[in-house]
Structure formats: structure tokens, C-alpha cells
Write a protein that holds these residues in place. Structure first.
Motif, PDB file in Angstrom:
ATOM      1  N   LYS A  40       6.999  14.646   0.681  1.00 28.47           N
ATOM      2  CA  LYS A  40       8.374  14.740   0.179  1.00 28.47           C
ATOM      3  C   LYS A  40       9.156  15.743   1.013  1.00 28.47           C
ATOM      4  O   LYS A  40       8.712  16.868   1.219  1.00 28.47           O
ATOM      5  N   LEU A  41      10.294  15.306   1.484  1.00 30.32           N
ATOM      6  CA  LEU A  41      11.168  16.127   2.323  1.00 30.32           C
ATOM      7  C   LEU A  41      12.483  16.337   1.586  1.00 30.32           C
ATOM      8  O   LEU A  41      13.132  15.372   1.182  1.00 30.32           O
ATOM      9  N   SER A  50      10.909  10.610   0.075  1.00 30.49           N
ATOM     10  CA  SER A  50       9.536  10.714  -0.399  1.00 30.49           C
ATOM     11  C   SER A  50       8.785   9.434  -0.072  1.00 30.49           C
ATOM     12  O   SER A  50       9.315   8.335  -0.263  1.00 30.49           O
ATOM     13  N   LYS A  51       7.577   9.590   0.436  1.00 23.89           N
ATOM     14  CA  LYS A  51       6.745   8.431   0.742  1.00 23.89           C
ATOM     15  C   LYS A  51       5.329   8.664   0.226  1.00 23.89           C
ATOM     16  O   LYS A  51       4.747   9.726   0.433  1.00 23.89           O
ATOM     17  N   HIS A  80       0.800  -1.224   0.000  1.00 23.73           N
ATOM     18  CA  HIS A  80       0.000   0.000   0.000  1.00 23.73           C
ATOM     19  C   HIS A  80       0.832   1.275   0.000  1.00 23.73           C
ATOM     20  O   HIS A  80       0.268   2.377   0.043  1.00 23.73           O
ATOM     21  N   SER A  81       2.171   1.155  -0.064  1.00 23.13           N
ATOM     22  CA  SER A  81       2.982   2.367  -0.019  1.00 23.13           C
ATOM     23  C   SER A  81       4.360   2.131  -0.625  1.00 23.13           C
ATOM     24  O   SER A  81       4.747   0.991  -0.885  1.00 23.13           O
ATOM     25  N   TYR A  82       5.068   3.220  -0.860  1.00 18.00           N
ATOM     26  CA  TYR A  82       6.473   3.114  -1.209  1.00 18.00           C
ATOM     27  C   TYR A  82       7.216   4.266  -0.555  1.00 18.00           C
ATOM     28  O   TYR A  82       6.635   5.316  -0.254  1.00 18.00           O
ATOM     29  N   ALA A  83       8.504   4.074  -0.314  1.00 16.20           N
ATOM     30  CA  ALA A  83       9.366   5.121   0.215  1.00 16.20           C
ATOM     31  C   ALA A  83      10.672   5.084  -0.563  1.00 16.20           C
ATOM     32  O   ALA A  83      11.212   4.006  -0.830  1.00 16.20           O
ATOM     33  N   ILE A  84      11.146   6.262  -0.958  1.00 16.08           N
ATOM     34  CA  ILE A  84      12.412   6.352  -1.681  1.00 16.08           C
ATOM     35  C   ILE A  84      13.270   7.447  -1.060  1.00 16.08           C
ATOM     36  O   ILE A  84      12.771   8.407  -0.488  1.00 16.08           O
ATOM     37  N   GLU A  85      14.580   7.272  -1.175  1.00  9.62           N
ATOM     38  CA  GLU A  85      15.538   8.260  -0.702  1.00  9.62           C
ATOM     39  C   GLU A  85      16.609   8.462  -1.758  1.00  9.62           C
ATOM     40  O   GLU A  85      16.892   7.557  -2.551  1.00  9.62           O
ATOM     41  N   GLY A  86      17.201   9.644  -1.764  1.00  6.62           N
ATOM     42  CA  GLY A  86      18.252   9.898  -2.736  1.00  6.62           C
ATOM     43  C   GLY A  86      18.691  11.342  -2.721  1.00  6.62           C
ATOM     44  O   GLY A  86      18.641  12.013  -1.686  1.00  6.62           O
TER      45      GLY A  86
END
Length: 228
Positions: free
Chosen positions: A192-193, A175-176, A159-165
């Protein structure tokens, strides 16, 4: 085949418009406004707060900015998007922006703009006949790469995704996106942070706070914590 490609192209355009603009006031206003059945109530501040208290199940919520959905309870500052019925707890030292014309999100910055926090919601059920949730997540992640951002970490659930970069401009980002129900509609809330490397600790604290609340708590649970 061509129809599917056209649909995918239009979805990516909409997605880029939402992500690329802090205020998300774009050409998709008309297409989303037909689903907005929750206009801002034109009532007095006292009655509005009485209504807020009853909905959240606590007493003493302060109204900081009604137009932009900003409230405070004790030392906790939070943004409540009433159109899509989601909320975001954020540091009280941050300055909030104006809620978008679509009423789907807002943005927040610290004093020297070294940390920027954006949140917005989109309707997923408009597209779910053409795309699975996982396919939609893949498109959202691809759009980050198309903007020149580099992804170094990725985590996708049912039900979700989270990415970093790192962004094209050299900042760090997290971002999640989470799919959830709102007024019997399927929506995706994206946070998004973006932050400088020197603010990594502060940013990590914000990320942990958001994840603990969004994944494990409802308003009822938070109300219980607040009243202990």
C-alpha cells in the motif's frame, strides 16, 4: 449461518488489524507464529551474506540492516522478507522502518513523509476452506471503505487485485494484493502506497517498478538482469 457470520467477522477484524497498524504487532501473533518455521539465522554477517549470495544467485549483495531485512545490490535497495519469502524494491532515499514482530512486513517513508510505503503478508490457506480467493479480496476491499477511504479505480484478476483512491485524510493511495506460493503455503502479499497529490509522479514510478518486478520477474530473472 451464525458460524459463518462469526468467521467472517473474525477475518475482517484480523484484516483491519493488519492494514491499520504499520508494525502489525497485534493480538494475532500467536495464531500466525505457529506457521513460522523460518526463524532468523544467528550467524556472522559474512556467512549470512554468503548465504544470501547463493540464494539470490548474485555476488556482492550488501547487508544494510539484517534485523529488518534490508539489502542493497549496486544501486538497488530492497527489502527481503525471509519468513514469507517475498521482496520489495524501493527507492534508496527512503528510510526503512522496523520489521513487525510477526516478521510479516515493513514500512518505508521519504524524507518529508509525503510518500509512505507499507508491505505485509498474510496466510490465505488458513481461510480458503471458508472463502474463495475472490471473496477474500472483496473483504479486503470492503475493509478499505469501512476505514473511510474512497475507491475510484479497481482491477481484480484471478490472483490479485489493485485499487486506487483517496484516504480519509485526503491523501492519494494505491494498494495491490497478490496471492502466491511461499514454502508450499498460500500467502497474500499486500503493498500500500500513500502519497500527497504533489508526489503523484514519484509514486507512479514506484508503482510501475513494483508491478514490473512482482508480476514478471523471479529472483532468478532479476539476477540475470543484474549481472548483464
Amino acid at each position: 449461518m451464525w458460524l459463518l457470520l462469526i468467521r467472517k467477522y473474525l477475518c475482517i477484524v484480523i484484516l483491519l488489524l493488519c492494514i491499520g497498524n504499520k508494525n502489525t504487532d497485534t493480538l494475532i501473533t500467536d495464531s500466525l507464529s505457529i506457521y513460522d518455521n523460518h526463524p532468523t539465522l544467528k550467524i556472522s554477517e559474512a556467512k549470512h551474506l554468503q548465504w544470501v549470495d547463493s540464494v539470490l544467485g548474485v555476488k556482492g549483495v550488501k547487508l544494510i540492516d539484517c534485523r529488518n531485512g534490508i539489502y542493497q545490490y549496486d544501486d538497488t535497495r530492497f527489502y527481503w522478507n525471509r519468513t514469507f519469502d517475498y521482496f520489495l524494491v524501493y527507492p534508496s532515499s527512503f528510510t526503512h522502518g522496523e520489521e513487525s514482530d510477526l516478521s510479516n512486513g515493513n514500512h518505508f517513508v521519504n524524507e518529508d513523509s509525503t510518500i509512505c510505503l507499507n508491505v505485509y503478508a498474510t496466510y490465505f490457506d488458513v481461510f480458503k476452506d471458508d472463502y474463495s480467493l475472490h471473496e477474500w479480496f472483496d473483504m479486503m476491499i470492503d475493509s478499505e471503505i469501512e476505514q473511510g477511504n474512497r475507491i475510484v479505480k479497481k482491477d481484480i484478476t484471478d490472483h490479485s487485485y489493485a485499487i486506487e483512491g483517496n484516504t480519509k485524510g485526503g491523501r492519494c493511495f494505491y494498494s495491490k494484493a497478490t496471492c502466491k506460493k511461499s514454502y508450499e503455503r498460500d500467502i497474500i502479499v499486500t503493498v500500500k502506497l500513500e502519497y500527497t497529490d504533489s508526489k503523484k509522479e514519484e509514486a507512479r514510478a514506484i508503482i510501475c517498478l513494483y508491478n514490473s518486478i512482482s508480476d514478471e520477474y523471479t529472483w532468478k530473472d532479476i539476477s540475470i538482469e543484474w549481472t548483464k
